[in-house]
Design an enzyme around this catalytic site. Structure first.
Site, PDB file in Angstrom:
ATOM      1  N   GLU A  25       2.605  -5.932   8.348  1.00  0.00           N
ATOM      2  CA  GLU A  25       4.152  -4.735   8.817  1.00  0.00           C
ATOM      3  C   GLU A  25       4.591  -4.217   9.041  1.00  0.00           C
ATOM      4  O   GLU A  25       4.996  -3.476   8.714  1.00  0.00           O
ATOM      5  CB  GLU A  25       1.851  -3.578   8.651  1.00  0.00           C
ATOM      6  N   CYS A  79       0.353  -1.271  -0.219  1.00  0.00           N
ATOM      7  CA  CYS A  79      -0.314   0.015   0.138  1.00  0.00           C
ATOM      8  C   CYS A  79       0.362   1.513  -0.108  1.00  0.00           C
ATOM      9  O   CYS A  79       1.963   0.834   1.118  1.00  0.00           O
ATOM     10  CB  CYS A  79      -0.944   0.039   1.411  1.00  0.00           C
TER      11      CYS A  79
END
Length: 319
Positions: free
Chosen positions: A131, A101
């Site tokens: 992440e 992202c």
């Protein structure tokens, strides 16, 4: 079957964010461009329905690059990866597409900038989340300090309290993160922070929408996955803002409607990796059991989109 009335308050925004939408498109476009199979390292987004839908089209999900045979394209998930992963892909001369992202990539760049300016980095996030692993893996091992809560802040040992910077995971609780950052600033007044908030717009908006409906309902369902950080945070936010009877569901078949007989007002939202079709499935089920009225409670609209990686848009070259 009960025909008693049930008012459903639908939170808006809910469901897919721009980063998730882009990641799924990346897999679909890669399948069209390169043909099946296309390998994906880690779940492209944390939702089994999405993963299984892509598997049916020819995507193969693996956890590590050594599970990808030579000669096949591989996609990195939306959560981001340590720098060692693309480095290994280049060493093996693999064709790879990075679906990280862009808002996660922004955090990576922030951490690198602070590191290049000589600061020690504090990352606010959940240990073990992909992440967090990806963000910590942007810099040399041991140079990023992870804090999860206020106790971690109190116990934090740093090299130079006047030369620190912090970044955060993008899918945290807005309120919890604010408390942790306040505690960091109280301990380290010269702490450098992001130019703009690291928690992404979609996480912030979905939590705000839940706060708007939680006090108005008897129960709130969050459609999502247990390994989805943003979905689990929505459950926590709902419980803290007026609806203790809040829980996560993956699909409609997890709902026992007989247990909801006494519920007159039901809130529904979806995490950023849950498709709208799963909400529609629950609404169909609800209408089969109750006399349903649906009200959408909107706190605003989202118009953000992210471009696909250039490698997918360029025409194939022939030798």
């Amino acid at each position: 079957m009960s025909t008693s009335p049930l008012t459903i308050l639908l939170a808006s925004p809910r469901g897919f964010c721009a980063g998730v939408d882009r990641a799924i498109q990346i897999v679909e476009v890669a399948l069209e461009k390169y043909g099946a199979p296309v390998y994906v390292r880690h779940e492209i987004v944390h939702n089994r329905f999405v993963v299984e839908s892509l598997e049916a089209k020819g995507a193969v999900f693996v956890e590590e690059l050594d599970q990808v045979p030579d000669g096949f394209p591989v996609i990195f998930s939306a959560h981001g990866v340590p720098k060692s992963i693309p480095a290994e892909a280049r060493r093996r001369e693999m064709l790879y597409v990075d679906a990280t992202c862009p808002l996660v990539s922004k955090v990576h760049r922030e951490a690198e900038r602070h590191f290049s300016e000589g600061r020690q980095i504090v990352l606010v996030g959940h240990a073990g989340h992909p992440e967090v692993i990806g963000t910590m893996g942007q810099l040399p091992e041991g140079t990023v300090l992870l804090v999860e809560d206020l106790d971690d802040v109190a116990a934090l040992q740093v090299k130079d309290p006047d030369n620190l910077a912090y970044v955060t995971q993008t899918t945290l609780s807005v309120d919890d993160t604010a408390r942790v950052v306040d505690a960091l600033r109280a301990r380290f007044p010269n702490l450098h922070g992001p130019r703009r908030e690291d928690i992404c717009y979609a996480t912030t908006n979905r939590q705000a929408a839940v706060k708007a409906i939680a006090p108005k309902v008897d129960m709130l369902l969050v459609v999502g996955a247990p390994n989805s950080s943003n979905s689990m945070r929505l459950v926590e936010v709902a419980k803290l803002h007026g609806c203790p009877a809040s829980r996560l569901v993956r699909r409609a078949d997890e709902i026992d409607w007989s247990e909801l007989d006494g519920i007159g007002r039901l809130g529904i939202t979806a995490g950023a990796s849950a498709p709208e079709v799963l909400i529609e499935e629950i609404l169909r089920d609800a209408r089969a059991h109750r006399d349903v009225t649906v009200e959408e409670i909107s706190i605003g609209t989202e118009s953000i989109t992210f471009k696909l990686p250039r490698i997918l848009l360029e025409p194939e070259t022939t030798a």
